[in-house]
Design an enzyme around this catalytic site. Structure first.
Site, PDB file in Angstrom:
ATOM      1  N   ILE A   1      37.796  19.729   0.333  1.00 37.15           N
ATOM      2  CA  ILE A   1      38.995  20.588   0.862  1.00 37.15           C
ATOM      3  C   ILE A   1      39.772  20.771  -0.587  1.00 37.15           C
ATOM      4  O   ILE A   1      41.213  20.569   0.173  1.00 37.15           O
ATOM      5  CB  ILE A   1      39.701  19.906   2.047  1.00 37.15           C
ATOM      6  CG1 ILE A   1      39.400  17.917   1.592  1.00 37.15           C
ATOM      7  CG2 ILE A   1      38.381  19.441   2.999  1.00 37.15           C
ATOM      8  CD1 ILE A   1      40.353  17.680   0.893  1.00 37.15           C
TER       9      ILE A   1
ATOM     10  N   GLY B   1      41.839  24.670   6.005  1.00 39.35           N
ATOM     11  CA  GLY B   1      43.044  23.017   5.917  1.00 39.35           C
ATOM     12  C   GLY B   1      44.205  23.033   6.880  1.00 39.35           C
ATOM     13  O   GLY B   1      44.191  21.922   7.414  1.00 39.35           O
ATOM     14  N   SER B   2      44.861  23.608   6.597  1.00 44.57           N
ATOM     15  CA  SER B   2      46.759  23.418   6.785  1.00 44.57           C
ATOM     16  C   SER B   2      46.728  24.318   8.517  1.00 44.57           C
ATOM     17  O   SER B   2      48.285  24.652   8.247  1.00 44.57           O
ATOM     18  CB  SER B   2      47.258  23.652   5.840  1.00 44.57           C
ATOM     19  OG  SER B   2      47.871  25.090   5.146  1.00 44.57           O
TER      20      SER B   2
ATOM     21  N   HIS C   1      39.202  28.377   3.751  1.00 42.79           N
ATOM     22  CA  HIS C   1      40.671  28.160   3.748  1.00 42.79           C
ATOM     23  C   HIS C   1      41.348  27.600   5.000  1.00 42.79           C
ATOM     24  O   HIS C   1      42.427  28.266   5.190  1.00 42.79           O
ATOM     25  CB  HIS C   1      41.147  28.780   2.571  1.00 42.79           C
ATOM     26  CG  HIS C   1      42.078  27.621   1.831  1.00 42.79           C
ATOM     27  ND1 HIS C   1      42.276  27.952   0.435  1.00 42.79           N
ATOM     28  CD2 HIS C   1      42.747  26.436   2.395  1.00 42.79           C
ATOM     29  CE1 HIS C   1      43.441  27.453  -0.272  1.00 42.79           C
ATOM     30  NE2 HIS C   1      43.392  26.250   0.749  1.00 42.79           N
TER      31      HIS C   1
ATOM     32  N   ARG D   1      40.233  22.419  -4.204  1.00 39.31           N
ATOM     33  CA  ARG D   1      40.294  23.872  -5.048  1.00 39.31           C
ATOM     34  C   ARG D   1      38.738  23.965  -5.009  1.00 39.31           C
ATOM     35  O   ARG D   1      37.456  23.034  -5.195  1.00 39.31           O
ATOM     36  CB  ARG D   1      41.010  23.527  -5.341  1.00 39.31           C
ATOM     37  CG  ARG D   1      43.135  24.121  -5.230  1.00 39.31           C
ATOM     38  CD  ARG D   1      43.509  25.262  -5.205  1.00 39.31           C
ATOM     39  NE  ARG D   1      44.669  25.059  -4.279  1.00 39.31           N
ATOM     40  CZ  ARG D   1      45.256  24.576  -3.459  1.00 39.31           C
ATOM     41  NH1 ARG D   1      44.488  24.397  -2.765  1.00 39.31           N
ATOM     42  NH2 ARG D   1      46.466  24.950  -2.430  1.00 39.31           N
TER      43      ARG D   1
ATOM     44  N   GLY E   1      49.229  22.341  -3.354  1.00 39.44           N
ATOM     45  CA  GLY E   1      48.286  21.889  -4.404  1.00 39.44           C
ATOM     46  C   GLY E   1      49.644  22.940  -5.493  1.00 39.44           C
ATOM     47  O   GLY E   1      50.727  23.720  -4.246  1.00 39.44           O
TER      48      GLY E   1
ATOM     49  N   ASP F   1      35.725  24.071   2.117  1.00 39.48           N
ATOM     50  CA  ASP F   1      36.858  24.779   3.276  1.00 39.48           C
ATOM     51  C   ASP F   1      37.401  26.189   1.450  1.00 39.48           C
ATOM     52  O   ASP F   1      38.715  26.607   2.044  1.00 39.48           O
ATOM     53  CB  ASP F   1      38.051  23.621   3.621  1.00 39.48           C
ATOM     54  CG  ASP F   1      39.283  24.689   4.472  1.00 39.48           C
ATOM     55  OD1 ASP F   1      38.567  26.314   4.917  1.00 39.48           O
ATOM     56  OD2 ASP F   1      40.313  24.364   4.312  1.00 39.48           O
TER      57      ASP F   1
ATOM     58  N   ILE G   1      46.207  12.992   1.393  1.00 37.21           N
ATOM     59  CA  ILE G   1      44.624  13.714   2.220  1.00 37.21           C
ATOM     60  C   ILE G   1      43.731  13.343   2.391  1.00 37.21           C
ATOM     61  O   ILE G   1      43.102  12.807   3.620  1.00 37.21           O
ATOM     62  CB  ILE G   1      44.838  15.366   2.031  1.00 37.21           C
ATOM     63  CG1 ILE G   1      46.141  16.052   2.412  1.00 37.21           C
ATOM     64  CG2 ILE G   1      43.600  15.299   2.552  1.00 37.21           C
ATOM     65  CD1 ILE G   1      45.551  17.460   1.126  1.00 37.21           C
TER      66      ILE G   1
ATOM     67  N   GLY H   1      44.426  10.325  -1.860  1.00 37.99           N
ATOM     68  CA  GLY H   1      46.381  11.062  -0.849  1.00 37.99           C
ATOM     69  C   GLY H   1      46.304  10.921  -0.186  1.00 37.99           C
ATOM     70  O   GLY H   1      45.568  10.212   0.251  1.00 37.99           O
TER      71      GLY H   1
HETATM   72  O1  LIG Z   1      45.196  24.131   0.466  1.00 36.75           O
HETATM   73  C1  LIG Z   1      46.372  24.342   0.980  1.00 36.75           C
HETATM   74  C2  LIG Z   1      47.709  23.223   0.316  1.00 36.75           C
HETATM   75  O2  LIG Z   1      47.346  23.444  -1.055  1.00 36.75           O
HETATM   76  O3  LIG Z   1      48.864  23.295   0.951  1.00 36.75           O
END
Ligand SMILES: O=CC(=O)O
Length: 323
Positions: free
Chosen positions: A239, A291-292, A289, A241, A82, A265, A161, A159
């Site tokens: 997941i 996620g990654s 948060h 924002r 993001g 998340d 994800i 996309g």
């Molecule tokens: O939230 C995580 C990203 O945008 O990489």
């Protein structure tokens, strides 16, 4: 390459990233700042004269901060997919190269989306609370949740994800995948996902998954009006924002059982204060948060961000340029 100053605004920047930066030129000067909520004054103090930034902070990279950096600033990379924390148009206007780290996190984030979907549908939060407070009851109707098999899953933003989420959920015997977004995705056909208008997706889906970026168009996409379109027994997963959701409206919808549950998340603000109303709700399953946040993915992101910067400083195109 002449002497360069790269400011890394990042908490615990992975060592592989430093390795990449140092491999490009022994002459880079690296400055490192911890990413903490209160670090903005420190960032402002240290940014003057930097040639490049790895911008991994929730603070907006604003014209004011760019001015403080000075006109020699040539390259910025986020260590995220993001770019909602960066004034993209402003950087473009100033001729500053900008890059991000997409794709490499698709699988890790999709794993978390599936975890949230199951956790919210199967009442993990309420169950854990009852277990931990000695309230574990037994009964055929106790803590019953929702099936995934046979359901309709609507992905907002197909996309990388979103596609990874569909690939995973195919193993759960989902009946139908819908998606909405700005454009037709060529990959949708092979995934068996059908593009529909947002309103249709919200009305038809048992699971609504937000996997789109936060932009002016998607801010508060889920609000009191759009929540009303969702099924009573539906689950909302985010997941993307926090800003995609009007959290007051979500609180009301969850409290009033207008939807079944949410799995988030991402929230606003991050970190979420521990007395935030959403945390009090047993049907709002929230992760901080994550996620990654796998070792492999974060290392890969650090390496991409560093390569973005090195390439731009050498006058080449970044690995993942934003424009
Ligand atoms: O939230 C995580 C990203 O945008 O990489």
């Amino acid at each position: 390459m002449s002497l360069k100053k790269v400011l890394i605004v990042n908490k615990s920047y992975p060592v592989v990233g430093f390795g990449v930066l140092l491999s490009g030129s022994k002459q880079n000067i690296l400055q490192y700042l911890d990413y903490e909520p209160e670090s903005l004054p420190e960032i402002k103090k240290n940014i003057e004269g930097c040639d490049a930034l790895i911008w991994n902070t929730k603070h907006q990279l604003t014209p004011e901060i760019l001015d403080l950096a000075g006109p020699q600033l040539k390259a910025v990379s986020s260590m995220s997919s993001g770019l909602d924390h960066i004034r993209v148009e402003e950087l473009k206007k100033r001729g500053i190269a900008l890059g991000n780290c997409p794709h490499v996190l698709d699988n890790a984030v999709a794993d978390i989306a599936v975890g949230l979907l199951i956790g919210a549908a199967r009442k993990f939060k309420a169950g854990i609370r009852e277990l931990e407070s000695g309230q574990w009851k037994y009964g055929v109707q106790w803590s019953t949740g929702l099936d995934i098999a046979g359901s309709t899953v609507g992905i907002i933003g197909l996309g990388g994800i979103g596609q990874a989420i569909v690939r995973r959920l195919k193993g759960f015997d989902v009946a139908r995948f819908l998606y909405s977004g700005r454009s037709d995705k060529p990959q949708a056909k092979a995934l068996g996902a059908e593009r529909v208008p947002l309103e249709h997706l919200l009305k038809e889906s048992n699971y609504v998954v937000l996997a789109c970026p936060l932009t002016n168009e998607t801010q508060n996409l889920i609000n009191a009006d759009t929540l009303k379109l969702m099924k009573k027994n539906s689950v909302l997963v985010n997941i993307g924002r926090g800003g995609l959701i009007d959290q007051n409206a979500l609180y009301d919808a969850l409290k009033g059982n207008h939807i079944f549950a949410a799995g988030l998340d991402v929230v606003t603000p991050e970190p979420l204060p521990k007395d935030h109303p959403l945390i009090s709700l047993p049907n709002c399953f929230i992760l901080p948060h994550l996620g990654s946040a796998t070792i492999e993915t974060r290392n890969a992101m650090a390496s991409i961000a560093a390569n973005n910067i090195l390439l731009a400083l050498e006058g080449k195109s970044m690995l993942f340029p934003a424009y």
